[in-house]
Design a protein around this motif. Structure first.
Motif, PDB file in Angstrom:
ATOM      1  N   LYS B  92       0.810  -1.214   0.000  1.00  0.00           N
ATOM      2  CA  LYS B  92       0.000   0.000   0.000  1.00  0.00           C
ATOM      3  C   LYS B  92       0.844   1.266   0.000  1.00  0.00           C
ATOM      4  O   LYS B  92       0.313   2.362  -0.077  1.00  0.00           O
ATOM      5  CB  LYS B  92      -0.892   0.023   1.238  1.00  0.00           C
ATOM      6  CG  LYS B  92      -2.018  -0.969   1.220  1.00  0.00           C
ATOM      7  CD  LYS B  92      -3.009  -0.603   2.313  1.00  0.00           C
ATOM      8  CE  LYS B  92      -4.012  -1.706   2.565  1.00  0.00           C
ATOM      9  NZ  LYS B  92      -4.601  -1.557   3.910  1.00  0.00           N
ATOM     10  N   GLY B  93       2.148   1.098   0.136  1.00  0.00           N
ATOM     11  CA  GLY B  93       3.011   2.275   0.180  1.00  0.00           C
ATOM     12  C   GLY B  93       2.953   3.014   1.501  1.00  0.00           C
ATOM     13  O   GLY B  93       3.524   4.091   1.634  1.00  0.00           O
ATOM     14  N   ALA B  96       5.955   4.512   3.694  1.00  0.00           N
ATOM     15  CA  ALA B  96       6.399   5.900   3.603  1.00  0.00           C
ATOM     16  C   ALA B  96       5.914   6.708   4.797  1.00  0.00           C
ATOM     17  O   ALA B  96       6.619   7.573   5.310  1.00  0.00           O
ATOM     18  CB  ALA B  96       5.888   6.533   2.319  1.00  0.00           C
ATOM     19  N   MET B  97       4.708   6.411   5.229  1.00  0.00           N
ATOM     20  CA  MET B  97       4.122   7.167   6.321  1.00  0.00           C
ATOM     21  C   MET B  97       4.855   6.920   7.632  1.00  0.00           C
ATOM     22  O   MET B  97       4.811   7.746   8.526  1.00  0.00           O
ATOM     23  CB  MET B  97       2.653   6.787   6.468  1.00  0.00           C
ATOM     24  CG  MET B  97       1.850   7.238   5.285  1.00  0.00           C
ATOM     25  SD  MET B  97       2.125   8.992   5.106  1.00  0.00           S
ATOM     26  CE  MET B  97       1.750   9.247   3.446  1.00  0.00           C
ATOM     27  N   LEU B  99       8.121   6.248   7.549  1.00  0.00           N
ATOM     28  CA  LEU B  99       9.470   6.770   7.351  1.00  0.00           C
ATOM     29  C   LEU B  99       9.535   8.291   7.441  1.00  0.00           C
ATOM     30  O   LEU B  99      10.605   8.841   7.640  1.00  0.00           O
ATOM     31  CB  LEU B  99      10.012   6.308   5.994  1.00  0.00           C
ATOM     32  CG  LEU B  99      10.245   4.803   5.889  1.00  0.00           C
ATOM     33  CD1 LEU B  99      10.709   4.440   4.503  1.00  0.00           C
ATOM     34  CD2 LEU B  99      11.267   4.367   6.917  1.00  0.00           C
ATOM     35  N   ILE B 100       8.404   8.955   7.295  1.00  0.00           N
ATOM     36  CA  ILE B 100       8.461  10.417   7.416  1.00  0.00           C
ATOM     37  C   ILE B 100       8.375  10.854   8.869  1.00  0.00           C
ATOM     38  O   ILE B 100       8.404  12.033   9.163  1.00  0.00           O
ATOM     39  CB  ILE B 100       7.345  11.109   6.610  1.00  0.00           C
ATOM     40  CG1 ILE B 100       5.983  10.630   7.079  1.00  0.00           C
ATOM     41  CG2 ILE B 100       7.529  10.928   5.130  1.00  0.00           C
ATOM     42  CD1 ILE B 100       4.830  11.438   6.538  1.00  0.00           C
ATOM     43  N   ARG B 266      17.735   0.735  -1.011  1.00  0.00           N
ATOM     44  CA  ARG B 266      17.104   0.328  -2.268  1.00  0.00           C
ATOM     45  C   ARG B 266      15.601   0.475  -2.228  1.00  0.00           C
ATOM     46  O   ARG B 266      14.904   0.067  -3.151  1.00  0.00           O
ATOM     47  CB  ARG B 266      17.440  -1.128  -2.563  1.00  0.00           C
ATOM     48  CG  ARG B 266      18.900  -1.370  -2.822  1.00  0.00           C
ATOM     49  CD  ARG B 266      19.121  -2.780  -3.312  1.00  0.00           C
ATOM     50  NE  ARG B 266      18.106  -3.182  -4.288  1.00  0.00           N
ATOM     51  CZ  ARG B 266      18.035  -4.389  -4.811  1.00  0.00           C
ATOM     52  NH1 ARG B 266      18.904  -5.296  -4.451  1.00  0.00           N
ATOM     53  NH2 ARG B 266      17.086  -4.700  -5.678  1.00  0.00           N
ATOM     54  N   LEU B 267      15.128   1.033  -1.129  1.00  0.00           N
ATOM     55  CA  LEU B 267      13.688   1.081  -0.908  1.00  0.00           C
ATOM     56  C   LEU B 267      12.955   1.798  -2.033  1.00  0.00           C
ATOM     57  O   LEU B 267      13.349   2.864  -2.480  1.00  0.00           O
ATOM     58  CB  LEU B 267      13.429   1.809   0.413  1.00  0.00           C
ATOM     59  CG  LEU B 267      11.982   1.985   0.818  1.00  0.00           C
ATOM     60  CD1 LEU B 267      11.369   0.628   1.078  1.00  0.00           C
ATOM     61  CD2 LEU B 267      11.919   2.812   2.083  1.00  0.00           C
ATOM     62  N   VAL B 269       9.290   3.237  -2.684  1.00  0.00           N
ATOM     63  CA  VAL B 269       7.976   3.489  -2.122  1.00  0.00           C
ATOM     64  C   VAL B 269       6.988   3.595  -3.268  1.00  0.00           C
ATOM     65  O   VAL B 269       7.141   4.432  -4.149  1.00  0.00           O
ATOM     66  CB  VAL B 269       7.972   4.771  -1.285  1.00  0.00           C
ATOM     67  CG1 VAL B 269       6.582   5.075  -0.808  1.00  0.00           C
ATOM     68  CG2 VAL B 269       8.910   4.618  -0.114  1.00  0.00           C
ATOM     69  N   LEU B 270       6.020   2.724  -3.262  1.00  0.00           N
ATOM     70  CA  LEU B 270       5.111   2.661  -4.399  1.00  0.00           C
ATOM     71  C   LEU B 270       4.019   3.712  -4.310  1.00  0.00           C
ATOM     72  O   LEU B 270       3.626   4.126  -3.236  1.00  0.00           O
ATOM     73  CB  LEU B 270       4.478   1.273  -4.469  1.00  0.00           C
ATOM     74  CG  LEU B 270       5.490   0.134  -4.613  1.00  0.00           C
ATOM     75  CD1 LEU B 270       4.787  -1.196  -4.491  1.00  0.00           C
ATOM     76  CD2 LEU B 270       6.228   0.238  -5.917  1.00  0.00           C
ATOM     77  N   GLY B 271       3.538   4.107  -5.462  1.00  0.00           N
ATOM     78  CA  GLY B 271       2.386   5.002  -5.521  1.00  0.00           C
ATOM     79  C   GLY B 271       2.765   6.465  -5.477  1.00  0.00           C
ATOM     80  O   GLY B 271       3.889   6.838  -5.182  1.00  0.00           O
ATOM     81  N   GLY B 272       1.793   7.304  -5.810  1.00  0.00           N
ATOM     82  CA  GLY B 272       2.040   8.742  -5.771  1.00  0.00           C
ATOM     83  C   GLY B 272       2.204   9.285  -7.160  1.00  0.00           C
ATOM     84  O   GLY B 272       2.609  10.401  -7.329  1.00  0.00           O
TER      85      GLY B 272
END
Ligand SMILES: Nc1ncnc2c1ncn2[C@@H]1O[C@H](COP(=O)(O)OP(=O)(O)OP(=O)(O)O)[C@@H](O)[C@H]1O
Ligand SMILES: [Mg+2]
Lengths: 338, 272
Positions: B92-93, B96-97, B99-100, B266-267, B269-272
């Motif tokens: 679902k990506g 990222a939430m 990681l911020i 290498r991460l 983050v999908l979507g956006g």
């Protein structure tokens, strides 16, 4: 505040072939496709600026934002946010930034909104008094009190977006990244969000980087825009300068009486300009003749006189190029390369 | 330390609350896994009846009954999966939430797993455990468990939990490369069933295989605490086993940290 130096991002994906046979072939082949989503971009952003980061779908906006927030590491180049490389010192950087990805939420889906805020308060180590003060301010500009006790999953898109913006601002970040913060919102909520962003920027000198497809956001908020296309920066400057440089085209549409005379009209020679400086387009159905030209080169009365010397005109409409027009042309590679 | 608790405790509490919000699914889960415990109970009963030896793999039939149900109690505490969180976050990506925010992703996952662990421990496991203990003393005629054994068992189970979670985190990292690990998660579960002693006590394996298992973290996940509970490991052996568990905690913690460092490089983050 933000320094981006020659940053690039390549995405490497295995090559896919169509069909079942292709799928089998794909298993054994090692071919890779390299997609350069961001290609050698550099810029600097000062404290307190609101910068619009725009470009067409797939231009690489989100990818750049992800690199600036530290969740994606650049293939080449680096960036510094308040002197910190977000990729090397992610947690430290995270304390300084607030992020809203319009497409997803950073709130806890199953919990009441109030709980998400309580968690964020602990995570960012916000003191009780600061928390109370911030919440009062955020509630005023974002009006979250109506749904503050509801689970996040029950919020409407607009409510969730306001809540997300509030969550990103709770710890008073130095930099606020907004990736499509007004996507899918109605006009009133859009306005509220824009007002909130403006107020936060003025009150706390928060630096804002914003991507959007909504020209209104840009016109209302940004004093500077950066345009990227296919991963490359193609414009960086003030909005006014962009309009001045590219918004000099004007378009006059005339409904005419004698369509048969259109062929006889040699506008360029009548006006004493080169062919490409005034482009003429005739539409049969509506019987409309439209002329596009540079407003510094040709005056409207001059043009009308020239046309009327050949045929009669029923009606006239004059259009200035709007920002959306300019942006559209930039996206379709019209302006920059010519 | 206090700061850590303050930051990550909310994750634990949230996991607890979430569990309560989805009670229905949870009861179903209890029912299904208890069901499989009963299957293995009857299976072992048949095996013992048809065998002419009183002890198999060092366990009497009565001890085997305790073993089977303690597997249930222990694994419901220990096996609080986090790789499913990881894969969900990747697909679902939402990673990222995490990681911020100025938090450690792994710590937040462990804190959530701890919330699930506490819930499972409180809701079915304690009750089943007490029931088993009563049954054991009254019907099977075994001696009641001592306070020291209970304490050692709990200590060992907590370490088992950490070993499992840290291992599962490393495993979950696969999600970042395949973005689809559902099938692998099933394989992991099946494999762990064997390697941890969930299906068959480790003592049933040939001694050569057992020696290999000594160098793997898996038997420390389920088998060790149950052996302690059954009083098979006492004194220095118990001490050594706990030490070995602690060593695995450290090793897997460091390994997970290293893998995570490489993955974030290498991460995608999908979507956006
Ligand atoms: N994980 C990925 N793997 C491969 N290619 C990717 C990946 N993520 C993005 N891309 C590609 O990189 C390019 C830039 O994507 P990005 O999401 O930055 O676009 P964008 O400017 O945000 O577009 P939009 O306005 O549609 O959100 C796109 O062509 C996209 O297909
Ligand atoms: Mg985008």
């Amino acid at each position: 505040m933000i320094e981006v130096k020659h940053i690039s991002k390549d995405f490497v994906t295995p090559k896919k072939y169509p069909g079942l046979k292709g799928a089998v072939k794909g298993l054994f082949s090692n071919e890779k496709i390299v997609k350069t989503a961001v290609d050698d971009i550099s810029f600097e952003i000062q404290k307190g600026e609101i910068v619009g980061y725009i470009g067409s779908n797939g231009a690489g906006k989100s990818t750049t934002i992800k690199m600036m927030t530290g969740i994606l590491s650049p293939t080449r180049g680096e960036c510094l946010v308040d002197g910190i490389d977000p990729n090397k010192r992610r947690k430290e950087n995270a304390q300084n930034i607030g992020v809203v990805f319009g497409q997803r939420t950073q709130l806890w889906w199953d919990l009441p909104l109030s709980e998400s805020f309580t968690v964020l308060k602990e995570i960012y180590n916000v003191s009780d008094s600061t928390y109370a003060e911030r919440m009062e301010f955020l509630n005023r500009v974002l009006e979250m009190q109506d749904f503050f006790d509801r689970p996040v999953r029950t919020l409407s898109l607009g409510q969730r977006m306001r809540a997300d913006l509030g969550a990103a601002l709770l710890h008073n970040p130095k930099v606020l990244y907004l990736d499509e913060p007004t996507i899918g919102l109605d006009l009133i909520v859009k306005d509220n969000i824009r007002e909130a962003i403006k107020e936060i920027n003025e009150r706390y000198q928060t630096t804002v980087v914003l991507t959007t497809h909504d020209i209104g956001d840009i016109e209302e908020l940004c004093n500077r825009i950066i345009v990227i296309d296919e991963g490359k920066k193609i414009y960086d400057g003030s909005l006014a300068a962009l309009k001045e440089t590219y918004g000099t085209k004007r378009r006059v549409s005339m409904e005419i009486r004698q369509p048969e005379k259109v062929a006889k009209l040699h506008l360029a020679s009548l006006l004493n300009v080169r062919e490409e400086e005034c482009s003429v387009n005739y539409e049969k159905e509506s019987n409309t003749l439209s002329v596009t030209f540079d407003k510094h080169k040709i005056q409207v009365p001059q043009l009308l006189t020239a046309v009327m010397s050949v045929m009669d005109i029923k009606d006239v409409q004059i259009q200035e190029t709007e920002l959306s027009q300019i942006v559209k042309e930039i996206y379709s590679h019209g302006i920059m390369e010519g | 330390m206090r700061k850590y608790v303050k930051i990550y405790l909310p994750f634990t509490l949230n996991a607890l609350k979430r569990q309560m919000a989805y009670k229905g699914a949870f009861y179903l889960f209890i029912l299904v896994s208890l069901f499989s415990s009963f299957i293995s109970y009857y299976l072992w009963k048949a095996i013992y009846t048809s065998s002419d030896q009183a002890t198999l793999g060092g366990l009497t039939q009565e001890e085997m009954v305790v073993y089977v149900f303690m597997v249930y109690v222990t694994s419901s505490i220990v096996m609080s999966s986090i790789s499913n969180y990881v894969s969900e976050d990747v697909v679902k990506g939402t990673v990222a939430m995490n990681l911020i925010k100025p938090i450690d992703y792994r710590m937040s996952l462990i804190a959530m797993a701890a919330g699930n662990m506490i819930y499972r421990f409180l809701v079915p496991s304690v009750a089943i455990w007490i029931g088993l203990e009563i049954y054991k003393v009254t019907a099977l005629g075994l001696r009641p468990v001592t306070a020291v054994e209970v304490l050692l068992y709990l200590l060992s189970s907590i370490m088992s939990f950490l070993i499992y979670v840290l291992f599962d985190f490393c495993f979950g990292m696969v999600a970042f490369f395949t973005t689809y690990i559902f099938g692998m998660m099933l394989a992991e579960e099946a494999l762990l069933g064997f390697l941890t002693g969930q299906l068959i006590p480790i003592s049933f394996f040939p001694s050569a295989v057992q020696r290999v298992f000594d160098f793997l973290p898996f038997s420390s996940m389920v088998y060790t605490p149950i052996m302690i509970y059954l009083g098979k490991y006492t004194g220095r052996t118990a001490g050594f086993m706990l030490f070995r568990q602690a060593a695995w905690v450290v090793i897997l913690y460091v390994a997970g940290g290293l893998i995570w460092k490489r993955v974030t490089k290498r991460l995608v983050v999908l979507g956006g």
